[in-house]
Design a protein around this motif. Sequence first.
Motif, short mmCIF file in Angstrom:
data_model
loop_
_atom_site.label_atom_id
_atom_site.label_comp_id
_atom_site.label_asym_id
_atom_site.label_seq_id
_atom_site.Cartn_x
_atom_site.Cartn_y
_atom_site.Cartn_z
N SER A 1 0.83 -1.21 0.00
CA SER A 1 0.00 0.00 0.00
C SER A 1 0.86 1.26 0.00
CB SER A 1 -0.90 0.03 1.24
OG SER A 1 -1.67 -1.13 1.35
N ARG A 2 0.36 2.31 -0.65
CA ARG A 2 1.01 3.62 -0.53
C ARG A 2 0.76 4.12 0.90
NH1 ARG A 2 -1.65 7.27 -5.02
NH2 ARG A 2 -0.25 8.85 -4.11
N ILE A 3 1.82 4.60 1.56
CA ILE A 3 1.68 5.21 2.87
C ILE A 3 1.76 6.71 2.66
CG2 ILE A 3 2.46 5.22 5.26
CD1 ILE A 3 1.75 2.43 4.29
N ILE A 4 0.64 7.40 2.85
CA ILE A 4 0.56 8.83 2.56
C ILE A 4 0.48 9.60 3.86
CG2 ILE A 4 -0.80 10.65 1.47
CD1 ILE A 4 -1.70 8.58 -0.60
N GLY A 5 1.46 10.43 4.10
CA GLY A 5 1.48 11.27 5.28
C GLY A 5 0.90 12.64 4.97
N VAL A 6 0.08 13.14 5.87
CA VAL A 6 -0.55 14.45 5.70
C VAL A 6 0.07 15.41 6.70
CG1 VAL A 6 -2.73 15.72 5.65
CG2 VAL A 6 -2.67 13.32 4.94
N GLN A 7 0.81 16.36 6.19
CA GLN A 7 1.59 17.27 7.02
C GLN A 7 0.69 18.20 7.83
OE1 GLN A 7 4.45 19.43 4.68
NE2 GLN A 7 4.71 21.02 6.25
N VAL A 8 0.91 18.25 9.16
CA VAL A 8 0.12 19.13 10.02
C VAL A 8 1.00 20.11 10.80
CG1 VAL A 8 -1.70 17.38 10.24
CG2 VAL A 8 0.08 17.55 12.01
N THR A 9 2.31 20.06 10.55
CA THR A 9 3.24 21.01 11.14
C THR A 9 4.07 21.65 10.03
OG1 THR A 9 4.80 19.21 11.54
CG2 THR A 9 3.44 19.89 13.39
N GLU A 10 4.78 22.72 10.38
CA GLU A 10 5.55 23.45 9.40
C GLU A 10 6.64 22.56 8.79
OE1 GLU A 10 4.71 24.46 12.37
OE2 GLU A 10 3.39 26.17 11.96
N GLU A 11 7.11 22.95 7.60
CA GLU A 11 8.07 22.13 6.86
C GLU A 11 9.39 21.97 7.60
OE1 GLU A 11 9.93 21.63 2.35
OE2 GLU A 11 8.56 23.28 2.82
N SER A 12 9.73 22.92 8.45
CA SER A 12 10.96 22.79 9.22
C SER A 12 10.89 21.62 10.20
CB SER A 12 11.23 24.09 9.99
OG SER A 12 10.16 24.38 10.89
N ILE A 13 9.68 21.21 10.55
CA ILE A 13 9.49 20.10 11.50
C ILE A 13 9.13 18.81 10.78
CG2 ILE A 13 8.07 19.31 13.45
CD1 ILE A 13 7.77 22.26 14.22
#
Length: 378
Positions: free
Chosen positions: A220-232
Amino acid sequence: MEEREIFAKFPALKGKVPFIPLANLPTPLTPMEKLSSHIGAEIWVKRDGLSHPVYGGNKIRKFEFIFADILRRKARVVITGGGLGSHHTLATAVIARQFGLKAVCCYFCEPLGEEIRQNLLMTVPLGAEFHFCGDYPGLALSFLWQYLRHLLLSRRPPYFIYPGASSTLGILGYVNAALEIKAQLDSMGLPEPEAIFVAVGSCGTFAGLLLGAKLANLKSRIIGVQVTEESIANRRKVAGMVNKTARFLRTLAPEVPPVEMEAEEVELWGNYLGPGYAHPTPEALRAVELAGELEGLPLETTYTGKAMAALLDYAKANPGKCLLFVDTFAEKPALEVGDYHRLPKQFWPVFDHSHKVPCWCLTGWLKPGYCWKKGAQL
């Protein structure tokens, strides 16, 4: 309590990796039938919100390895931190109390809401020590000061838990989760989902799922959904965490196959973050409402609401696909609610804006819109 899948698959890790059973595993893997019918896809949920009878969510899986290390080192004080409404600090305080340890929690600003206030109030009766530090630089300074202070007070090194419990040991909790998902799919005779969606804050949960999927041969594709700034939260960081954890496992058990992930392989979606961490978005609000109304599944707007919003958009664009949502939010907390007057006075304006307290937050002075104490986010 069932044996963890990571030890079933790699028996040589037993006794070499610190571990103490804390979670009710495996957590349920269940269909979301009404939501599926509404959207036109086959949607399942991995209900990690039910991982603990007092306070569930994704941290409990991580703590099975981290708190085992804390006990092994005989630490008496645990230092950690997060945003004002941090689920991580609350979960830390719950498990620290279970083992008679002192939780020292440091907090930075985030947009206020009822959930933030509720989480703080549920932490109060747990005997934690609270410190308000304003912003990220203040958080780092607070960690340093509290570590030195408690080292001098107890003559014993405190144990530092990275925010989100996203250390190498913490990541193992979600390596195990991916192996558990694969085992459940096989035992239930289910096909592997097209994609698995999860919220990404400090990156440990996501990194664990990516590594675990590789070790489980889960396609399966594991898709992460970013909820913090790109620096983190960023692809390079996630790939580094995956590779570091894979190397750690191989040093303990050569039977663990080698895994090397490039940043370009990491699917991290950044278009659901909105204005920033903990800022509700219209998409997240709609996703929370829909999941609650159709499935009775409680989500929130900081993490799981944004991840669900991404899944729903993907489902609409790819009708008929089988998708899995990893729910990391504590569903049914069984905790007493305390009185905010038991908190240090720096926290009182969270509950009553008439309280005026001095604040030395650098970011708040440079960017007044960041500061809830100035009323910008109330």
